[in-house]
Design an enzyme around this catalytic site. Structure first.
Site, mmCIF file in Angstrom:
data_model
loop_
_atom_site.group_PDB
_atom_site.id
_atom_site.type_symbol
_atom_site.label_atom_id
_atom_site.label_comp_id
_atom_site.label_asym_id
_atom_site.label_seq_id
_atom_site.Cartn_x
_atom_site.Cartn_y
_atom_site.Cartn_z
ATOM 1 N N HIS A 43 1.106 -1.120 -0.094
ATOM 2 C CA HIS A 43 -0.413 0.247 -0.173
ATOM 3 C C HIS A 43 0.836 1.581 0.033
ATOM 4 C CE1 HIS A 43 -3.611 2.500 0.455
ATOM 5 N NE2 HIS A 43 -3.380 2.700 1.349
ATOM 6 N N HIS A 55 -3.224 8.678 1.086
ATOM 7 C CA HIS A 55 -4.050 7.455 0.648
ATOM 8 C C HIS A 55 -5.188 7.872 -0.084
ATOM 9 C CE1 HIS A 55 -5.973 5.290 3.720
ATOM 10 N NE2 HIS A 55 -5.105 6.415 4.677
ATOM 11 N N CYS A 133 -2.963 2.861 -5.158
ATOM 12 C CA CYS A 133 -2.968 3.284 -4.767
ATOM 13 C C CYS A 133 -1.499 4.225 -4.683
ATOM 14 C CB CYS A 133 -2.489 3.797 -3.226
ATOM 15 S SG CYS A 133 -2.136 1.635 -3.004
#
Length: 181
Positions: A43, A55, A133
């Protein structure tokens, strides 16, 4: 985050031990890219200062890693969130990874932080291969949306497919040769 499926679990990770760190938080600078090592993927977030990151995350990003990654693959929408670094990292390893600084100049810091803050709270399209992301934070820092995870996965998949095709061709050639012997 709203009343989505992760809301009931929002306090889940507060009771866990502090996330393992590779460096002190004061070594992280605004505009730095944070790579977080989840169980089966990475991530990405961008550090905006004062212990917070921005994010891109699916609605259910606070679920256990496996459930979140499955839901992310199925989702076509995600949300730009501003959270404490520790909340996003959970109990996973992480590091600063401005990996494209040598090939792409970072945008001016004021532009990076301004764009990140401007997007907080917005719903955005999400696609594992073109709007994930990593694409999101790379675009904020460098002005170019890119994802090495996707590029590497495609390369591995292509090599795997080529291997399967080669095996099938060899098998067919062997059967053909046996037929005419």
């Amino acid at each position: 985050m709203g009343s989505g499926c992760g809301a009931a679990l929002s306090g889940l990770h507060r009771s866990l031990s502090p996330p393992p760190r590779f460096f002190a938080q004061e070594d992280i600078k605004p505009g730095d890219l944070i790579e977080i090592f989840r169980s089966c993927y990475q991530h990405w977030a961008i550090y905006v200062g004062e212990g917070k990151v921005v994010h891109l995350a699916p609605e259910c990003d606070r679920l256990a890693n496996g459930a979140a990654s499955v839901l992310a693959v199925l989702s076509d929408r995600a949300y730009v969130k501003k959270d404490w670094l520790e909340v996003v990292v959970r109990n996973d390893h992480y590091r600063v990874n401005n990996k494209h600084d040598h090939t792409h100049p970072a945008l001016p810091l004021a532009k990076i932080l301004g764009r990140a803050e401007e997007l907080v709270g917005q719903e955005m399209p999400y696609n594992l291969t073109s709007h994930n992301c990593e694409h999101f934070v790379m675009d904020l820092r460098y002005g170019v949306a890119m994802s090495d995870q996707v590029t590497e996965a495609i390369a591995v998949g292509t090599i795997g497919m080529m291997g399967v095709a080669a095996a099938m061709i060899r098998s067919a050639a062997k059967r053909h040769k046996q037929r005419y012997e």
